[in-house]
Each structure stands twice: as structure tokens, then as C-alpha cells.
Write a protein that holds these residues in place. Sequence first.
Motif, PDB file in Angstrom:
ATOM      1  N   ALA A  28      -9.145  17.050   8.982  1.00  0.00           N
ATOM      2  CA  ALA A  28      -7.898  16.599   9.583  1.00  0.00           C
ATOM      3  C   ALA A  28      -7.780  17.178  10.979  1.00  0.00           C
ATOM      4  CB  ALA A  28      -6.723  17.059   8.727  1.00  0.00           C
ATOM      5  N   THR A  29      -7.319  16.398  11.908  1.00  0.00           N
ATOM      6  CA  THR A  29      -7.127  16.883  13.262  1.00  0.00           C
ATOM      7  C   THR A  29      -5.753  16.485  13.737  1.00  0.00           C
ATOM      8  OG1 THR A  29      -8.054  14.870  14.215  1.00  0.00           O
ATOM      9  CG2 THR A  29      -9.589  16.679  13.813  1.00  0.00           C
ATOM     10  N   GLY A  30      -5.153  17.334  14.537  1.00  0.00           N
ATOM     11  CA  GLY A  30      -3.878  16.999  15.146  1.00  0.00           C
ATOM     12  C   GLY A  30      -2.758  16.954  14.124  1.00  0.00           C
ATOM     13  N   SER A  31      -1.658  16.384  14.526  1.00  0.00           N
ATOM     14  CA  SER A  31      -0.511  16.253  13.641  1.00  0.00           C
ATOM     15  C   SER A  31       0.039  14.855  13.768  1.00  0.00           C
ATOM     16  CB  SER A  31       0.567  17.283  13.991  1.00  0.00           C
ATOM     17  OG  SER A  31       1.026  17.088  15.314  1.00  0.00           O
ATOM     18  N   SER A  32       0.797  14.427  12.779  1.00  0.00           N
ATOM     19  CA  SER A  32       1.318  13.072  12.759  1.00  0.00           C
ATOM     20  C   SER A  32       2.820  13.108  12.612  1.00  0.00           C
ATOM     21  CB  SER A  32       0.696  12.281  11.601  1.00  0.00           C
ATOM     22  OG  SER A  32      -0.685  12.128  11.805  1.00  0.00           O
ATOM     23  N   ARG A  33       3.459  11.996  12.982  1.00  0.00           N
ATOM     24  CA  ARG A  33       4.906  11.914  12.913  1.00  0.00           C
ATOM     25  C   ARG A  33       5.381  10.920  11.869  1.00  0.00           C
ATOM     26  NH1 ARG A  33       6.669  10.086  18.464  1.00  0.00           N
ATOM     27  NH2 ARG A  33       4.810   8.823  18.219  1.00  0.00           N
ATOM     28  N   VAL A  34       4.522  10.003  11.461  1.00  0.00           N
ATOM     29  CA  VAL A  34       4.906   8.959  10.517  1.00  0.00           C
ATOM     30  C   VAL A  34       3.904   8.939   9.368  1.00  0.00           C
ATOM     31  CG1 VAL A  34       5.318   6.491  10.183  1.00  0.00           C
ATOM     32  CG2 VAL A  34       5.923   7.574  12.367  1.00  0.00           C
ATOM     33  N   LEU A  35       4.424   8.886   8.146  1.00  0.00           N
ATOM     34  CA  LEU A  35       3.582   8.766   6.967  1.00  0.00           C
ATOM     35  C   LEU A  35       3.774   7.387   6.365  1.00  0.00           C
ATOM     36  CD1 LEU A  35       1.710   9.971   4.779  1.00  0.00           C
ATOM     37  CD2 LEU A  35       3.774  10.741   3.591  1.00  0.00           C
ATOM     38  N   VAL A  36       2.688   6.650   6.180  1.00  0.00           N
ATOM     39  CA  VAL A  36       2.713   5.360   5.495  1.00  0.00           C
ATOM     40  C   VAL A  36       2.102   5.557   4.114  1.00  0.00           C
ATOM     41  CG1 VAL A  36       1.959   2.962   5.515  1.00  0.00           C
ATOM     42  CG2 VAL A  36       2.509   4.110   7.674  1.00  0.00           C
ATOM     43  N   ALA A  37       2.874   5.265   3.076  1.00  0.00           N
ATOM     44  CA  ALA A  37       2.422   5.421   1.692  1.00  0.00           C
ATOM     45  C   ALA A  37       2.155   4.048   1.097  1.00  0.00           C
ATOM     46  CB  ALA A  37       3.469   6.165   0.868  1.00  0.00           C
ATOM     47  N   THR A  38       0.905   3.802   0.701  1.00  0.00           N
ATOM     48  CA  THR A  38       0.527   2.573   0.011  1.00  0.00           C
ATOM     49  C   THR A  38       0.192   2.917  -1.433  1.00  0.00           C
ATOM     50  OG1 THR A  38      -1.859   2.702   0.443  1.00  0.00           O
ATOM     51  CG2 THR A  38      -0.467   1.753   2.181  1.00  0.00           C
ATOM     52  N   ALA A  39      -0.025   1.895  -2.245  1.00  0.00           N
ATOM     53  CA  ALA A  39      -0.363   2.143  -3.650  1.00  0.00           C
ATOM     54  C   ALA A  39      -1.852   2.357  -3.838  1.00  0.00           C
ATOM     55  CB  ALA A  39       0.126   0.985  -4.521  1.00  0.00           C
ATOM     56  N   PRO A  41      -6.233   1.809  -2.404  1.00  0.00           N
ATOM     57  CA  PRO A  41      -7.062   1.876  -1.217  1.00  0.00           C
ATOM     58  C   PRO A  41      -7.133   0.578  -0.413  1.00  0.00           C
ATOM     59  CG  PRO A  41      -8.115   3.078  -2.992  1.00  0.00           C
ATOM     60  CD  PRO A  41      -6.915   2.395  -3.589  1.00  0.00           C
ATOM     61  N   ALA A  42      -7.096  -0.589  -1.070  1.00  0.00           N
ATOM     62  CA  ALA A  42      -7.171  -1.840  -0.316  1.00  0.00           C
ATOM     63  C   ALA A  42      -5.986  -1.986   0.631  1.00  0.00           C
ATOM     64  CB  ALA A  42      -7.224  -3.031  -1.278  1.00  0.00           C
ATOM     65  N   GLU A  43      -4.801  -1.593   0.191  1.00  0.00           N
ATOM     66  CA  GLU A  43      -3.622  -1.625   1.068  1.00  0.00           C
ATOM     67  C   GLU A  43      -3.747  -0.589   2.168  1.00  0.00           C
ATOM     68  OE1 GLU A  43      -0.219  -2.944  -2.184  1.00  0.00           O
ATOM     69  OE2 GLU A  43      -0.854  -0.847  -2.046  1.00  0.00           O
ATOM     70  N   ARG A  44      -4.180   0.608   1.783  1.00  0.00           N
ATOM     71  CA  ARG A  44      -4.393   1.671   2.772  1.00  0.00           C
ATOM     72  C   ARG A  44      -5.327   1.213   3.881  1.00  0.00           C
ATOM     73  NH1 ARG A  44      -8.491   5.566   0.524  1.00  0.00           N
ATOM     74  NH2 ARG A  44      -9.758   3.841   1.303  1.00  0.00           N
ATOM     75  N   ASP A  45      -6.435   0.586   3.509  1.00  0.00           N
ATOM     76  CA  ASP A  45      -7.413   0.167   4.502  1.00  0.00           C
ATOM     77  C   ASP A  45      -6.889  -0.972   5.365  1.00  0.00           C
ATOM     78  OD1 ASP A  45      -9.055   2.086   3.454  1.00  0.00           O
ATOM     79  OD2 ASP A  45     -10.259   0.692   2.263  1.00  0.00           O
ATOM     80  N   ALA A  46      -6.050  -1.848   4.788  1.00  0.00           N
ATOM     81  CA  ALA A  46      -5.450  -2.924   5.585  1.00  0.00           C
ATOM     82  C   ALA A  46      -4.571  -2.343   6.686  1.00  0.00           C
ATOM     83  CB  ALA A  46      -4.636  -3.849   4.681  1.00  0.00           C
ATOM     84  N   VAL A  47      -3.798  -1.311   6.363  1.00  0.00           N
ATOM     85  CA  VAL A  47      -2.975  -0.659   7.382  1.00  0.00           C
ATOM     86  C   VAL A  47      -3.854   0.070   8.386  1.00  0.00           C
ATOM     87  CG1 VAL A  47      -1.213   1.109   7.785  1.00  0.00           C
ATOM     88  CG2 VAL A  47      -1.004  -0.439   5.826  1.00  0.00           C
ATOM     89  N   ALA A  48      -4.882   0.756   7.899  1.00  0.00           N
ATOM     90  CA  ALA A  48      -5.756   1.524   8.789  1.00  0.00           C
ATOM     91  C   ALA A  48      -6.462   0.638   9.803  1.00  0.00           C
ATOM     92  CB  ALA A  48      -6.786   2.298   7.963  1.00  0.00           C
ATOM     93  N   ARG A  49      -6.812  -0.583   9.425  1.00  0.00           N
ATOM     94  CA  ARG A  49      -7.450  -1.491  10.391  1.00  0.00           C
ATOM     95  C   ARG A  49      -6.525  -1.772  11.565  1.00  0.00           C
ATOM     96  NH1 ARG A  49     -10.070  -3.392   5.696  1.00  0.00           N
ATOM     97  NH2 ARG A  49      -8.339  -4.704   5.045  1.00  0.00           N
ATOM     98  N   ALA A  50      -5.230  -1.868  11.288  1.00  0.00           N
ATOM     99  CA  ALA A  50      -4.280  -2.078  12.382  1.00  0.00           C
ATOM    100  C   ALA A  50      -4.136  -0.817  13.220  1.00  0.00           C
ATOM    101  CB  ALA A  50      -2.922  -2.499  11.821  1.00  0.00           C
ATOM    102  N   LEU A  51      -4.090   0.348  12.583  1.00  0.00           N
ATOM    103  CA  LEU A  51      -3.940   1.591  13.326  1.00  0.00           C
ATOM    104  C   LEU A  51      -5.107   1.823  14.271  1.00  0.00           C
ATOM    105  CD1 LEU A  51      -2.677   4.021  10.523  1.00  0.00           C
ATOM    106  CD2 LEU A  51      -1.332   2.604  12.085  1.00  0.00           C
ATOM    107  N   PHE A 238       1.144  -4.550  10.794  1.00  0.00           N
ATOM    108  CA  PHE A 238       1.107  -3.189  11.313  1.00  0.00           C
ATOM    109  C   PHE A 238       0.535  -3.123  12.723  1.00  0.00           C
ATOM    110  CE2 PHE A 238       2.526  -1.699   7.310  1.00  0.00           C
ATOM    111  CZ  PHE A 238       3.067  -0.444   7.573  1.00  0.00           C
ATOM    112  N   GLY A 239      -0.241  -4.129  13.120  1.00  0.00           N
ATOM    113  CA  GLY A 239      -0.635  -4.191  14.512  1.00  0.00           C
ATOM    114  C   GLY A 239       0.561  -4.325  15.441  1.00  0.00           C
ATOM    115  N   LYS A 240       1.575  -5.053  14.977  1.00  0.00           N
ATOM    116  CA  LYS A 240       2.804  -5.234  15.748  1.00  0.00           C
ATOM    117  C   LYS A 240       3.831  -4.138  15.475  1.00  0.00           C
ATOM    118  CE  LYS A 240       2.154 -10.243  15.444  1.00  0.00           C
ATOM    119  NZ  LYS A 240       2.651 -11.502  14.837  1.00  0.00           N
ATOM    120  N   LEU A 241       3.763  -3.575  14.277  1.00  0.00           N
ATOM    121  CA  LEU A 241       4.783  -2.630  13.840  1.00  0.00           C
ATOM    122  C   LEU A 241       4.541  -1.208  14.332  1.00  0.00           C
ATOM    123  CD1 LEU A 241       7.302  -2.210  12.089  1.00  0.00           C
ATOM    124  CD2 LEU A 241       5.774  -1.947  10.108  1.00  0.00           C
ATOM    125  N   THR A 242       3.279  -0.829  14.528  1.00  0.00           N
ATOM    126  CA  THR A 242       2.968   0.555  14.883  1.00  0.00           C
ATOM    127  C   THR A 242       3.707   1.032  16.130  1.00  0.00           C
ATOM    128  OG1 THR A 242       0.827   0.446  13.770  1.00  0.00           O
ATOM    129  CG2 THR A 242       1.104   2.170  15.433  1.00  0.00           C
TER     130      THR A 242
END
Length: 252
Positions: A28-39, A41-51, A238-242
Motif C-alpha cells: 500500500a502506498t499513500g493515503s486515500s480519502r474515499v472508500l468504494v465497497a463492492t461485493a 471481485p468482478a465489481e471491484r475490477d469494473a470500478v478499478a478500470r475507471a480509476l 465511475f469514469g464520470k463519477l470519480t
Amino acid sequence: MVVQVREGLRLLTSYDAAPEPGGPAGPATGSSRVLVATAVPAERDAVARALATHPGTGVDVLAVGVGPAAAAAGTATALARADAAGRPYRLVVSAGIGGGFQPDAAVGSLVVADEITVADLGAETGDGFLPVTELGFGAVTHRPPPSLVRGAADATGAASGTVLTVSTVTGSAERAALLRLRHPRALAEAMEGFGVAEAAALHGLPVMEVRAVSNAVGPRDRDAWRIGAALSALTEAFGKLTPVLEGWNDHD
């Protein structure tokens, strides 16, 4: 750029691209301000592609498991660890795919919750269902900040309304009609939002919920589900929401 992604409660780090399922772990590096909780891994990865398209993003995405109990436990653990490390979050987002109430939330569309309501926490009586609040304790609804809901809906074109949290996915027209009767503003159902919201509330944090619709709420017909399309819609959202998440603060 670093995109931070969590698998279970283990942090994965991917540089310049979203991780593949089961991808290599890194520190882990740095710190974050927003936590996105998915159910899952497929949902997690969909969000990560946008991030991955937003260099320097301050968002972590975590797969917490299916259902309100797993969602609450996983989210609360992540928040507690962040607090202990001196890198607290300021906003929590429940995100993933879910069922849409027809015709208001079509398959492939996006819903942002202005109310996160648990649909089946309470008691059955001779006069019908009583939510836990009418039994004299607990809560059944969390309300995301209105300015954040408006910003998210404007940025993504999502509809806003109630997203129900259920422990059992609706599988009949009768159940769908009953839920709409009890919750006339309901647009979607999923299984994690209320659990995530409960964990956020215990930490004094605002919460929001975003759902891409993969199927109609009602008779269970897996052939009609469009999970791939919903995951793509989640990535696009999430591409638009981030930027909205990063720019929002609780004084808006």
C-alpha cells in the motif's frame, strides 16, 4: 499513477492499469480519502478500470463480500484499519450491480440512491410486515448527502431514488410488487448498501450507493440478466463519477 485495489481485506496495487482478478499483490502506498465497497471481485475490477483513467485518484476499492452482514463487517474493518493508520476516509461508497424495478430502472441503466433502505429488517405480524423502527429500535434508512446525490446523478445521467437492501434476491412478481407497495420510490435492489451504510455511520462518515442494473426485479430469469453490460456501465459511471467524489466535501 497508483490505483489501490483491495481483494478481501488485502491491498493490491496496480500501476497504470486496473488489476486482473488474482493479479500480483503490492504494498500500500499513500493515503486515500474515499472508500468504494463492492461485493465481489468482478465489481471491484469494473470500478478499478475507471480509476485507472484518473491519475492521482484518491479512491480505494474493496470487495467486502455478498450480503449486508459481510458488507458491514468488511467495510467497518477497512475503516478501523485506516483510522488506526492515521489515514482516515472521508466518504464511503457502496457500488456494484443490482436489480432494477421496471419500468423505472431499465437493464443497463444507472441508479444513485437518495435513500438506502433495508427492506426486510423487522417482523412479520398478523397485520403484515413491521420495520424494525416500528418495533421501537434500530434504523432502516440512511440518506446520502443531497448535494453528492445531485452531483453524481448530473455527472452520470443516473436516476436517483431509493435503493433497497435485501438478504434474499427477489424472484417473483408478487415479491416485486410487495416491495414497491412498501417502498413506492424504490428503483433498485441489491444486497450490500445498508451494511456499508451502517459501518460508515458508526464511523461518522457520509455514504452513497451506486448501482448499475443487470436484471429486472421479479421472476428469476438468468437468461435475461446482462451482467457484463452492467459491469461495463459501472466502469463508465465511475469514469464520470470519480472527479465528483474527489471534489465533493461535506460542506457542499
